[in-house]
Structure formats: structure tokens, C-alpha cells
Design an enzyme around this catalytic site. Structure first.
Site, PDB file in Angstrom:
ATOM      1  N   ARG A  34       0.828  -1.218   0.000  1.00  0.00           N
ATOM      2  CA  ARG A  34       0.000   0.000   0.000  1.00  0.00           C
ATOM      3  C   ARG A  34       0.859   1.262   0.000  1.00  0.00           C
ATOM      4  NH1 ARG A  34      -4.870  -1.492   4.183  1.00  0.00           N
ATOM      5  NH2 ARG A  34      -5.173  -3.612   3.442  1.00  0.00           N
ATOM      6  N   CYS A  35       1.851   1.276  -0.836  1.00  0.00           N
ATOM      7  CA  CYS A  35       2.840   2.341  -0.853  1.00  0.00           C
ATOM      8  C   CYS A  35       2.840   3.018  -2.222  1.00  0.00           C
ATOM      9  CB  CYS A  35       4.210   1.704  -0.570  1.00  0.00           C
ATOM     10  SG  CYS A  35       5.624   2.804  -0.699  1.00  0.00           S
ATOM     11  N   GLY A  36       3.282   4.251  -2.256  1.00  0.00           N
ATOM     12  CA  GLY A  36       3.416   4.950  -3.530  1.00  0.00           C
ATOM     13  C   GLY A  36       4.409   4.278  -4.463  1.00  0.00           C
TER      14      GLY A  36
END
Length: 181
Positions: A34-36
Site C-alpha cells: 500500500r505504498c506509492g
């Protein structure tokens, strides 16, 4: 001590000695779903597909230490990576990469190659600097892992030859991999 002295836990809970990768070029990465930087799974998979038959392996270690961006179980992470990015390289058990409970492998990797800065041309570099400076104004001077998708390149002899921050362009990483293959 070298990279082959470490044991890790695979996604099935089995202990694995990194000595089984002797003679291979390894890219070790701490990841999050769930990271950029999560789209890097796709870029990593392309590297794996392109070079695995030449002795290249990626070892992925999910980590939930950066703003709770990998909260799922390792089974859920593996399913997410396979369905969304076609990941077929090994995803291991979740670990911590910083702090008191940091995995010994990551303590070693950080000792071998400390932080050397973000690629300032990357659109997320200034955001990372802002986030990290709030918690530690002197963050640039310690070797800790700064964020998800930090990568360590290991040569065929088990030497840690390079550390890449998540802002490093995949083409730069690919060139270094090709040099070692």
C-alpha cells in the site's frame, strides 16, 4: 560474516539459508502493498523474468514499519503481488528492517551500505524528505532503511555491492545487475 551466513523465513514459515543462492546475483528488497512505490513490483518482476535464467534472483521481504503500508498476512501479500503484478520471485515472511527487532540480515546490509540519499529528480523524493525530517532531522546521517522498496544488490560472491533507495530509477539498477551477470 557474509550474506550466506544468514537464515530467513520463507512464505511457508520454513527456514532458508541464503547460502543456497551462492553464485547468484541477488537483489534484496523490503516491500509493501500500500505504498506509492508499490508499482515497482511490476518493474522488479520484469527484471526477474529478463535475468533469472542468467543467475539472478530477487528476495522480497515485506515490511510494515513505514506508515503501516503492509498490514496483510504474507499469504495475502503474495496473492496481491501475483494477481496485480504477476510476481513469481520469492516473497518471504514479513520482517522488521529497523530498530531493536530488525532482522539480522538487515542489520548486516545496513552496516555494509548506508544511506546515500534519494534521487532528487524522483517526484516522491521531496515528500520522503518531508516525512523523514519530521521524525528525525538528521535522518540522512544514519544507515537505517528510509522507506519501502529499498534494494541491496549482492554479487555472485555474496558481497553487498550497492544500495538503491526507492527513488532510484529501475534502469540504473538494471545496468548494475547486468554488470554483475
Amino acid at each position: 560474516m557474509n550474506i550466506y551466513d544468514f537464515n530467513v523465513i520463507d512464505n511457508n514459515g520454513n527456514e532458508v539459508n541464503l547460502g543456497q543462492y551462492k553464485g547468484k546475483v541477488m537483489l534484496i528488497v523490503n516491500s509493501a502493498t500500500r505504498c506509492g512505490f508499490t508499482p515497482q513490483y511490476s518493474e522488479l518482476q520484469k527484471l526477474y523474468e529478463k535475468y533469472s535464467d542468467q543467475g539472478f534472483i530477487i528476495l522480497d521481504f515485506p515490511c510494515n514499519q513505514f506508515k503501516n503500508q503492509a498490514p496483510e498476512s504474507v499469504e495475502e501479500i503474495q496473492e496481491f503481488c501475483k494477481l496485480n503484478f504477476g510476481v513469481s520471485y520469492p516473497i518471504h515472511a514479513k520482517i522488521e528492517v529497523n530498530g531493536e527487532n530488525a532482522h539480522p540480515l538487515y542489520k548486516y546490509l545496513k552496516k555494509e551500505k548506508g544511506f546515500s540519499g534519494f534521487d532528487e529528480s524522483h517526484p516522491l523524493a521531496s515528500k520522503l524528505d518531508e516525512i523523514l525530517s519530521k521524525d528525525d532531522p538528521d535522518y540522512k546521517n544514519n544507515p537505517d532503511i528510509k522507506w519501502n522498496f529499498t534494494k541491496f544488490l549482492i554479487d555472485r560472491n555474496g558481497n553487498v555491492v550497492e544500495r538503491f533507495e526507492p527513488t532510484t530509477d529501475i534502469k540504473v539498477i538494471e545496468e548494475k545487475i547486468k554488470e554483475l551477470l
